[in-house]
Design a protein around this motif. Structure first.
Motif, PDB file in Angstrom:
ATOM      1  N   VAL A 100     -14.774 -28.379 -10.498  1.00 14.82           N
ATOM      2  CA  VAL A 100     -15.618 -27.754 -10.270  1.00 14.82           C
ATOM      3  C   VAL A 100     -17.497 -28.040  -9.136  1.00 14.82           C
ATOM      4  N   ALA A 101     -17.750 -29.631  -9.491  1.00 16.75           N
ATOM      5  CA  ALA A 101     -18.658 -30.391  -8.940  1.00 16.75           C
ATOM      6  C   ALA A 101     -18.553 -30.879  -7.678  1.00 16.75           C
ATOM      7  N   THR A 102     -17.861 -30.802  -7.199  1.00 17.95           N
ATOM      8  CA  THR A 102     -17.045 -31.348  -5.784  1.00 17.95           C
ATOM      9  C   THR A 102     -16.847 -30.436  -4.860  1.00 17.95           C
ATOM     10  N   GLU A 103     -16.826 -28.625  -5.437  1.00 17.58           N
ATOM     11  CA  GLU A 103     -16.672 -27.395  -5.045  1.00 17.58           C
ATOM     12  C   GLU A 103     -14.679 -27.997  -4.183  1.00 17.58           C
ATOM     13  N   SER A 104     -13.560 -27.813  -5.092  1.00 16.53           N
ATOM     14  CA  SER A 104     -12.679 -28.346  -5.195  1.00 16.53           C
ATOM     15  C   SER A 104     -12.428 -29.679  -4.339  1.00 16.53           C
ATOM     16  N   PHE A 105     -12.772 -30.693  -4.189  1.00 25.10           N
ATOM     17  CA  PHE A 105     -13.128 -31.477  -3.068  1.00 25.10           C
ATOM     18  C   PHE A 105     -12.907 -31.244  -1.936  1.00 25.10           C
ATOM     19  N   SER A 106     -13.998 -30.675  -1.456  1.00 24.90           N
ATOM     20  CA  SER A 106     -13.802 -30.211  -0.480  1.00 24.90           C
ATOM     21  C   SER A 106     -14.447 -31.002   1.201  1.00 24.90           C
ATOM     22  N   ALA A 107     -14.270 -30.535   2.109  1.00 21.50           N
ATOM     23  CA  ALA A 107     -14.337 -31.464   2.952  1.00 21.50           C
ATOM     24  C   ALA A 107     -15.310 -31.618   3.117  1.00 21.50           C
TER      25      ALA A 107
ATOM     26  N   VAL B  13     -14.091 -40.602  -0.628  1.00 17.55           N
ATOM     27  CA  VAL B  13     -15.671 -40.659  -1.720  1.00 17.55           C
ATOM     28  C   VAL B  13     -16.012 -39.113  -0.970  1.00 17.55           C
ATOM     29  N   TYR B  14     -16.355 -38.605  -2.409  1.00 20.16           N
ATOM     30  CA  TYR B  14     -17.052 -37.173  -2.312  1.00 20.16           C
ATOM     31  C   TYR B  14     -18.291 -36.648  -3.577  1.00 20.16           C
ATOM     32  N   ARG B  15     -18.841 -36.075  -2.790  1.00 15.77           N
ATOM     33  CA  ARG B  15     -20.152 -36.402  -3.153  1.00 15.77           C
ATOM     34  C   ARG B  15     -20.231 -34.803  -4.678  1.00 15.77           C
ATOM     35  N   ALA B  16     -20.303 -35.201  -5.696  1.00 13.03           N
ATOM     36  CA  ALA B  16     -20.015 -34.054  -6.727  1.00 13.03           C
ATOM     37  C   ALA B  16     -21.367 -33.301  -7.242  1.00 13.03           C
ATOM     38  N   GLN B  17     -21.802 -32.539  -7.680  1.00 17.88           N
ATOM     39  CA  GLN B  17     -22.647 -32.057  -7.921  1.00 17.88           C
ATOM     40  C   GLN B  17     -22.994 -31.412  -9.660  1.00 17.88           C
ATOM     41  N   LEU B  18     -23.532 -31.747 -10.655  1.00 16.38           N
ATOM     42  CA  LEU B  18     -23.173 -31.652 -11.931  1.00 16.38           C
ATOM     43  C   LEU B  18     -24.050 -30.232 -12.503  1.00 16.38           C
ATOM     44  N   SER B  19     -23.257 -29.759 -13.389  1.00 19.04           N
ATOM     45  CA  SER B  19     -24.480 -28.471 -13.632  1.00 19.04           C
ATOM     46  C   SER B  19     -25.934 -28.494 -14.419  1.00 19.04           C
ATOM     47  N   ASP B  20     -26.063 -29.883 -13.982  1.00 16.73           N
ATOM     48  CA  ASP B  20     -27.633 -30.543 -14.586  1.00 16.73           C
ATOM     49  C   ASP B  20     -28.109 -31.110 -13.671  1.00 16.73           C
ATOM     50  N   GLN B  21     -28.027 -30.832 -12.241  1.00 17.40           N
ATOM     51  CA  GLN B  21     -28.320 -31.047 -10.977  1.00 17.40           C
ATOM     52  C   GLN B  21     -28.085 -33.264 -10.821  1.00 17.40           C
ATOM     53  N   LYS B  22     -26.982 -33.721 -11.871  1.00 27.33           N
ATOM     54  CA  LYS B  22     -27.166 -34.577 -11.320  1.00 27.33           C
ATOM     55  C   LYS B  22     -26.256 -34.841 -10.333  1.00 27.33           C
ATOM     56  N   VAL B  23     -26.855 -36.001  -9.805  1.00 30.15           N
ATOM     57  CA  VAL B  23     -25.416 -36.423  -8.117  1.00 30.15           C
ATOM     58  C   VAL B  23     -24.860 -37.653  -8.291  1.00 30.15           C
ATOM     59  N   LEU B  24     -23.438 -37.338  -8.178  1.00 31.87           N
ATOM     60  CA  LEU B  24     -21.800 -38.432  -8.744  1.00 31.87           C
ATOM     61  C   LEU B  24     -20.971 -38.810  -7.419  1.00 31.87           C
ATOM     62  N   ALA B  25     -20.588 -39.529  -6.814  1.00 29.32           N
ATOM     63  CA  ALA B  25     -20.132 -40.006  -5.886  1.00 29.32           C
ATOM     64  C   ALA B  25     -18.793 -39.936  -6.687  1.00 29.32           C
ATOM     65  N   VAL B  26     -17.948 -39.682  -6.436  1.00 25.85           N
ATOM     66  CA  VAL B  26     -16.534 -39.121  -7.349  1.00 25.85           C
ATOM     67  C   VAL B  26     -15.865 -39.901  -5.906  1.00 25.85           C
ATOM     68  N   LYS B  27     -14.482 -40.996  -6.709  1.00 28.74           N
ATOM     69  CA  LYS B  27     -13.585 -41.678  -5.995  1.00 28.74           C
ATOM     70  C   LYS B  27     -12.799 -41.156  -6.322  1.00 28.74           C
ATOM     71  N   LYS B  28     -11.315 -40.261  -5.679  1.00 29.68           N
ATOM     72  CA  LYS B  28     -10.182 -40.311  -5.829  1.00 29.68           C
ATOM     73  C   LYS B  28      -9.276 -41.544  -5.353  1.00 29.68           C
ATOM     74  N   ILE B  29      -8.456 -42.126  -6.097  1.00 33.28           N
ATOM     75  CA  ILE B  29      -8.447 -43.344  -6.063  1.00 33.28           C
ATOM     76  C   ILE B  29      -6.223 -42.863  -5.508  1.00 33.28           C
ATOM     77  N   ASN B  30      -6.580 -43.789  -4.625  1.00 31.78           N
ATOM     78  CA  ASN B  30      -5.533 -43.045  -3.875  1.00 31.78           C
ATOM     79  C   ASN B  30      -4.091 -44.594  -4.141  1.00 31.78           C
ATOM     80  N   PHE B  31      -2.948 -44.192  -5.421  1.00 25.75           N
ATOM     81  CA  PHE B  31      -2.660 -45.518  -5.555  1.00 25.75           C
ATOM     82  C   PHE B  31      -1.116 -45.019  -5.049  1.00 25.75           C
ATOM     83  N   SER B  32      -0.974 -44.977  -3.774  1.00 25.74           N
ATOM     84  CA  SER B  32       0.508 -45.057  -3.438  1.00 25.74           C
ATOM     85  C   SER B  32       0.214 -46.697  -2.751  1.00 25.74           C
ATOM     86  N   ALA B  33      -0.190 -47.172  -2.992  1.00 25.37           N
ATOM     87  CA  ALA B  33       0.398 -48.491  -2.912  1.00 25.37           C
ATOM     88  C   ALA B  33       0.942 -49.394  -4.074  1.00 25.37           C
ATOM     89  N   ILE B  34       0.914 -49.114  -5.370  1.00 23.40           N
ATOM     90  CA  ILE B  34       1.541 -49.311  -6.344  1.00 23.40           C
ATOM     91  C   ILE B  34       2.353 -48.213  -7.579  1.00 23.40           C
TER      92      ILE B  34
END
Length: 721
Positions: free
Chosen positions: A415-422, A434-455
């Motif tokens: 919800v905060a990233t609008e389904s990790f939209s471009a 890394v995606y910009r995420a805005q929570l319901s209280d207007q707090k803004v976070l940077a969400v890192k979606k880890i790529n574990f293809s190397a593991i």
């Protein structure tokens, strides 16, 4: 005429009075205003105000001054809540801070404590988590009381605390072994460690000049050193020592404060029978004629002889069996020594240390409606010798509720990233997008979606280890972990969002949105980044190699303070992948390029490259440049010690607004960091000191005083921005 004379006299008297009291130092006023605000502006602190004011001239409750400087703040037992101010380091003359017996906390102790304290008392509050490592540098400290809080990790090196005489860490949640640096507190006479979960031995305390020691109700083991047994006020009960003194010697002295007495619920029971079974009374055996004693002696002798015979037979067969194995070439012990599995090296996983925090997390404290993930534990399987039939699967459990971060659900972050939209994609690095995420209280976070293809194996296990380690890091120049998500195969990390983006973009993108960085801001970014690496290399234990230090991993907040990202990630990605990454081209040290092996000194090299970017405004590697200038280090290094060429290298965006001496010393630091041989590069602590001296010796403050974002440096030589 008389009225005029009286008026002049009154004016002179007022002038004298003003000269005696004086206006309070502006930095002290700023710090106390912030402190008052973070305490939620309590009415019981009479005369305190949230803005301006004169703490020294207006007699603020609990504040003592000397001239215009605040020297003590003592407000114990006043029902205060909130926390300490974030800029208490401005109080450079403060010698005592006592906020004991209040309700402060609910979060970590702030990093920016007053640097020259002699007495710090935070006893009986609600502080949680990790001690700030800035305590390590408070060499004037004599008394430190952190008892009766909810602290869980000692993130302090005690090498410089040679003036400390009293240390109270009692009634917290500290675990693990005592730091080796305890042995350097050469003035310590009183130490309270009771009612924690410390393990291991107390040998590190052996040579301290202790006159009072309380280690009761922990999980210590081993033996009590003989030197410590001579301490009069010694309390060791509630542990697993093999040579504990008699219980009577463990009672606290009558003048010991109640807060330092061991908890009654954990005191060993004293209801045992004091008489030994072998010490029977005369009346018990008074009617015996001695025959039973003789019969008993014969029986014992027979048993002993039987045991000797059986032992001899067993030894004979064991020796014969071993000889037969040698003849058959089957020396099992030799084979075992040669076996890599038997060596134990394959089982040496880096332990995950527990991090205790408020189980509610940051978001719940702010009344944000977030669904916390229900599982409380996850199992990590260690490697095991499958050929050993007696071996059982070993597991290491990580308590998720102890991790200092909010547990988000996938739905929350979708919800905060609008389904990790471009549209919300703000970057992509070695470890994921890394995606910009805005929570319901207007707090803004940077969400890192880890790529574990190397593991290839157990990515969720690696992720939990990552979260546990990253959440433990605590430094103002590191990117702060806010939360995480581990469900439905997703591994997500949520960080504080920094509006000014990364240093790379601010230096190199010409999209019209980036603002020019002044020389002072460039020094500020270099110094803050250096302190972050110093923390990872030399303060945090076990030390961390970043491996991926570059300008795109330096994030800038509203005031252009640097925050290093991707700390603690590199251990999960093979060195080879980092070595082959085009994104790292230009930052890799020569030895890392050749062998793929990274060290603290390779981080130092990468830091030198970033300093070159700050100096020149050029990229670490730029294929659009002529071939001889594509590698920034190769192009710049020969010019660093030529003052004329150095001036020509400087970023044109600075428009010549920089002190010449400061520039020269900045170049000297770069030259040391980017030396091709790692053994000649300095440790980060020396780099930090060279940058601090650079500012002290330069005329930055005078030459650039008109700049809006200029640096300020206090009289002690430490930096404040």
């Amino acid at each position: 005429m008389a009225l005029g004379a009286a008026g002049v006299a009154a004016l002179l008297l007022a002038t004298v009075f003003t000269g005696v009291t004086g206006d309070t130092n502006s930095d002290d006023v700023t710090a106390l205003n912030t402190f008052y605000t973070t305490l939620n502006s309590p009415s019981q602190l009479t005369n305190w105000v949230p803005q301006n004011g004169d703490p020294c001239g207006q007699s603020w409750l609990g504040v003592t001054c000397s001239g215009s400087r605040v020297i003590t703040i003592k407000v114990p037992g006043m029902g205060l809540n909130g926390t300490l101010g974030y800029n208490m380091n401005l109080l450079t003359e403060l010698s005592e801070l006592d906020v004991s017996n209040n309700n402060l906390g609910g979060s970590d102790i702030p990093y920016n404590l007053p640097p020259n304290l002699e007495r710090l008392n935070l006893n009986k509050n609600n502080f949680i988590g990790t001690l700030p490592y800035s305590i390590s540098q408070m060499s004037t400290l004599q008394y430190l009381n952190l008892g009766h809080n909810q602290l869980s990790d000692i993130n302090v090196v005690f090498d410089q605390l040679t003036n400390l005489t009293t240390l109270d860490l009692s009634y917290n949640s500290f675990s693990g072994t005592l730091p080796e640096s305890f042995s350097n507190m050469t003035s310590l006479s009183t130490l309270y460690l009771q009612n924690n979960q410390f393990t291991g031995t107390i040998d590190v305390l052996t040579d301290l000049p202790l006159t009072e020691l309380n280690v009761a109700n922990n999980q210590f083991s081993g033996s009590i050193p003989d030197k410590l047994k001579s301490i009069n006020n010694l309390q060791t009960h509630g542990n697993s020592f093999s040579n504990s003194p008699a219980p009577a010697a463990m009672e606290p002295p009558s003048d010991t404060p109640p807060s330092r007495r061991p908890s009654p619920s954990r005191t060993p029971s004293s209801s045992k029978n004091n008489s030994s079974p072998s010490q029977g009374s005369d009346t018990d055996n008074g009617g015996s004629d001695g025959k039973s004693s003789k019969v008993g002696g014969a029986a014992v002798a027979g048993i002993v002889i039987s045991l000797v015979v059986v032992g001899a037979l067993v030894a004979f067969f064991l020796i014969k069996r071993k000889a037969m194995r040698r003849q058959q070439g089957g020396d099992l012990e030799k084979n075992k020594r040669l076996s890599p599995l038997a060596s134990g090296k394959i089982n040496q996983l880096r332990p995950i240390r527990s991090i205790s925090l408020s189980p509610t997390g940051k978001e719940l404290k702010n009344n944000v409606s977030m669904n916390l993930k229900p599982p409380s534990r996850i199992e990590l399987h260690k490697f095991s010798d499958e050929n050993d039939p007696t071996n059982k699967p070993a597991t290491k459990k990580v308590n998720l509720s102890s991790i200092r971060a909010t547990a988000y659900t996938v739905a929350d972050l979708q919800v905060a990233t609008e389904s990790f939209s471009a549209d919300n994609l703000v970057g992509e690095g070695s470890f994921g997008r890394v995606y910009r995420a805005q929570l319901s209280d207007q707090k803004v976070l940077a969400v890192k979606k880890i790529n574990f293809s190397a593991i290839p194996d157990h990515p969720s296990d690696f992720f939990i280890k990552l979260v546990a380690n990253v959440a433990k890091l605590n430094h103002p120049n590191l990117s702060e972990l806010d939360g995480y998500c581990s469900e439905h195969g997703q591994c997500l990390l949520a960080y504080e969002f920094y509006k000014n983006g990364c240093l790379h973009d601010l230096l190199h993108l010409s999209d019209g949105n980036s603002r020019s960085l002044s020389w002072n801001n460039r020094v500020k970014i270099a110094l803050g980044s250096a302190r972050a690496l110093e923390y990872l290399h030399e303060i945090y234990s076990p030390s961390i190699i970043h491996k991926n230090f570059k300008s795109s991993n330096i994030l800038l907040d509203d005031e252009l303070n640097p925050h290093i990202s991707d700390c603690g990630f590199a251990e999960l990605i093979p060195n080879q992948e980092l070595q082959e990454s085009d994104d790292n081209s230009g930052y890799r040290a020569p030895e890392a390029t050749m062998s793929g092996q990274y060290s603290q000194k390779s981080d130092v090299y990468s830091f030198g490259v970033v300093m070159l970017e700050l100096l020149t405004g050029r990229k670490a590697f730029d294929s659009s440049q002529p071939r001889s200038q594509q590698s920034l280090v190769r192009w710049a290094t020969p010019q660093l010690h030529d003052i004329d060429l150095l001036d020509q290298m400087v970023d044109p965006a600075l428009e010549g607004l920089y002190p010449a001496k400061s520039l020269s010393r900045f170049a000297d630091a770069i030259a040391l960091c980017v030396q091709p041989e790692p053994e000649f590069r300095p440790p980060m602590s020396e780099v930090v000191q060279s940058l601090v001296r650079l500012v002290q010796r330069s005329s930055m403050g005078a030459g650039l005083s008109s700049e809006r974002n200029s640096c300020r440096f206090d009289e002690s030589g430490d930096h404040t921005f």
